[in-house]
Enzyme design. Structure first.
Site, PDB file in Angstrom:
ATOM      1  N   THR A 147       0.815  -1.217   0.000  1.00 22.16           N
ATOM      2  CA  THR A 147       0.000   0.000   0.000  1.00 22.16           C
ATOM      3  C   THR A 147       0.848   1.266   0.000  1.00 22.16           C
ATOM      4  OG1 THR A 147      -0.154  -0.216   2.411  1.00 22.16           O
ATOM      5  CG2 THR A 147      -1.986  -1.095   1.099  1.00 22.16           C
ATOM      6  N   GLY A 204      -5.441  -4.660  10.255  1.00 18.83           N
ATOM      7  CA  GLY A 204      -4.391  -4.003  11.016  1.00 18.83           C
ATOM      8  C   GLY A 204      -4.943  -3.487  12.330  1.00 18.83           C
ATOM      9  N   HIS A 226     -53.912  -6.675 -25.727  1.00 16.23           N
ATOM     10  CA  HIS A 226     -53.336  -8.008 -25.617  1.00 16.23           C
ATOM     11  C   HIS A 226     -52.676  -8.456 -26.920  1.00 16.23           C
ATOM     12  CE1 HIS A 226     -57.898  -8.265 -25.150  1.00 16.23           C
ATOM     13  NE2 HIS A 226     -57.704  -8.231 -26.446  1.00 16.23           N
ATOM     14  N   TYR A 231     -47.911  -6.046 -31.257  1.00 13.37           N
ATOM     15  CA  TYR A 231     -46.606  -5.388 -31.387  1.00 13.37           C
ATOM     16  C   TYR A 231     -46.784  -4.038 -32.059  1.00 13.37           C
ATOM     17  CZ  TYR A 231     -41.923  -4.222 -33.012  1.00 13.37           C
ATOM     18  OH  TYR A 231     -40.733  -3.571 -33.260  1.00 13.37           O
TER      19      TYR A 231
END
Length: 480
Positions: free
Chosen positions: A92, A150, A385, A388
């Site tokens: 780091t 740590g 119903h 498209y």
């Protein structure tokens, strides 16, 4: 004058435990890369710049940063984003060293982790206040099981951590003694440090430790030796410093994130049937009295107006749904680049699909198994119903019959269909674009319309019906 803030984001890790070719920081939480959450947090601090330290998959990380999704209204547009590379990865401290040439000594460096996505700006502001441009400030947390983290070693004893005592060191887990491993206060990986001090301390680091790495945490002992105060801002919310190292941890943190999104919405008055079965993968804005049933997913930018009701198992992305609209269960709305607009009082679904460019006016009805793409439907139009509508302009009060489609693609190009107001389209019709159905006209069921029709006309285009009396059906031949 406020001290400038420069953010350094650690994003060089390989993420071995993710078992993925994708760099760890690019895995998604809440529909956005882990790194995107961290960058947005930096932006909300009004940081001068953010330096992303890339390593494993550096080219992918840097390229992705140009396309990260922005939260609506965030300040990231004002954040200067820069990159440094850590090759090879030597710890780091070595990572931060790669960013130093991009940092000015008049600022404070705030070190964040690219795989820690839930840190809150308010928490970081408090940490920066502790730093005050002259101290080393650490973000810490008490954990019941601190294994792997740590430890914060304070003055007085190494086995306890009193919040009022001076921080003396951070000891990495692998280097800790048994007594130090008994400490429950851990370092989160987030710190704020005056850049002018950081620059000198980084060059004093060595790799004389179990992992033979250059630990950034070793600068604590240099600060102590130089008489610089080391302070800890201790929080209790573990999720804010939780990192992602495996798919399991990512899934756990996802649920934390989603529950927090749900809680925030409910506090604003949104009624969720079950906050544990609700996902936001972008941003969701809700008006008053919105109701959302279970298992709904919202992605991208979604806005729900007052009184909107969303049924169970809906997926809604990049859409604006106006007041009073009802989205019935199992509806899929995906606005992608063009967006989707649903007008006031519209009824959608169940099992409907609205694709990019669908623009629905007030009181439009789109029923089960109806698909709408790149089409505009005016007030009161209905397709209830099995239909498209692609690349179409539909006028007011049109009734579009079951089984009817717009044939919009000729194999090379898309063409538009125009259906003017008050038209009735019978069942099982094919409208071959480009074509216009005149106002008030009727198209008989089963018709294939290839030419424009005049207003008010009945248009029928189908084969003549033939009935053969006394028809004998074929008889199946017996085999053997």
């Amino acid at each position: 004058m406020a001290t400038p803030i420069d953010v350094v984001i650690m994003a060089a890790g390989k993420g071995t435990r993710m078992k993925s070719a994708l760099p760890k920081v690019l895995h998604q939480l809440g529909g956005r890369a882990l790194l995107a959450h961290v960058i947005d947090c930096a932006a909300r601090l009004s940081a001068r710049q953010a330096v992303v330290i890339a390593g494993h998959g550096a080219a992918d990380v840097e390229a992705a940063c140009a396309h990260l999704t922005r939260a609506a209204g965030d300040a990231r547009q004002d954040l200067s984003l820069k990159f440094a590379r850590q090759e090879p990865q030597l710890g780091t401290g070595h990572a931060v060293q790669q960013a130093l040439p991009l940092l000015a000594d008049d600022g404070v460096t705030l070190v964040l982790s690219g795989d820690v996505p839930l840190t809150q700006p308010a928490t970081l502001r408090a940490l920066l206040e502790q730093c005050d441009g002259q101290r080393l400030a650490l973000l810490t947390l008490n954990m019941a099981d601190p294994t792997g983290y740590g430890r914060i070693v304070r003055a007085g004893t190494q086995a306890t951590a009193q919040a009022s005592s001076q921080v003396r060191a951070i000891v990495e887990h692998k280097d800790a003694t048994e007594a130090q491993r008994g400490i429950h206060e851990i370092y989160s990986g987030i710190m704020a440090v005056p850049t002018r001090l950081l620059r000198g301390w980084i060059h004093r680091l060595d790799n004389k430790n179990v992992q033979s790495e250059y630990y950034l945490t070793d600068i604590v002992k240099f600060a102590v030796a130089d008489g610089v105060a080391v302070v800890a801002h201790q929080i209790t919310d573990a999720a804010q410093v939780a990192g992602v190292n495996s798919p399991v941890q990512l899934a756990e943190l996802e649920r934390v994130y989603q529950l927090r999104q749900a809680t925030a919405l409910m506090e604003q008055g949104v009624r969720l049937a079950d906050p544990a079965r609700f996902d936001v993968r972008g941003t969701l804005q809700c008006g008053q009295d919105v109701e959302i049933d279970v298992n709904c997913v919202f992605a991208g930018q979604v806005s729900l107006g007052e009184g909107v009701r969303i049924g169970a198992n809906c997926v809604i992305a990049n859409a604006t749904i106006a007041a009073g609209a009802v989205i019935h269960p199992f509806t899929h709305i995906d606005g992608e680049k063009l967006g989707v607009q649903v007008g006031e009082g519209a009824l959608i679904g169940p099992f409907a699909r609205l694709r990019p460019g669908a623009q629905l006016g007030a009181e439009v009805h789109i029923g089960n198994f109806v698909e709408v793409k790149n089409s505009t439907l005016a007030k009161g139009a209905k397709a209830n119903h099995l239909a498209y509508l692609g690349d179409a302009t539909v006028g007011e009060r049109v009734n579009y019959g079951a089984g009817s489609i717009t044939a919009n693609y000729d194999g090379a190009n898309k063409h538009r269909t125009v259906i003017e107001a008050d038209v009735h389209i019978g069942s099982n019709c094919v409208l071959v674009a480009p074509v216009t159905i005149g106002q008030g006209g009727t198209v008989g069921g089963g018709s294939t319309i290839t030419k424009d029709t005049p207003p008010g006309a009945l248009s029928v285009a189908r084969g003549k019906q033939v009935s053969l009396p006394n028809w004998k059906r074929p008889v199946k031949v017996s085999k053997g």
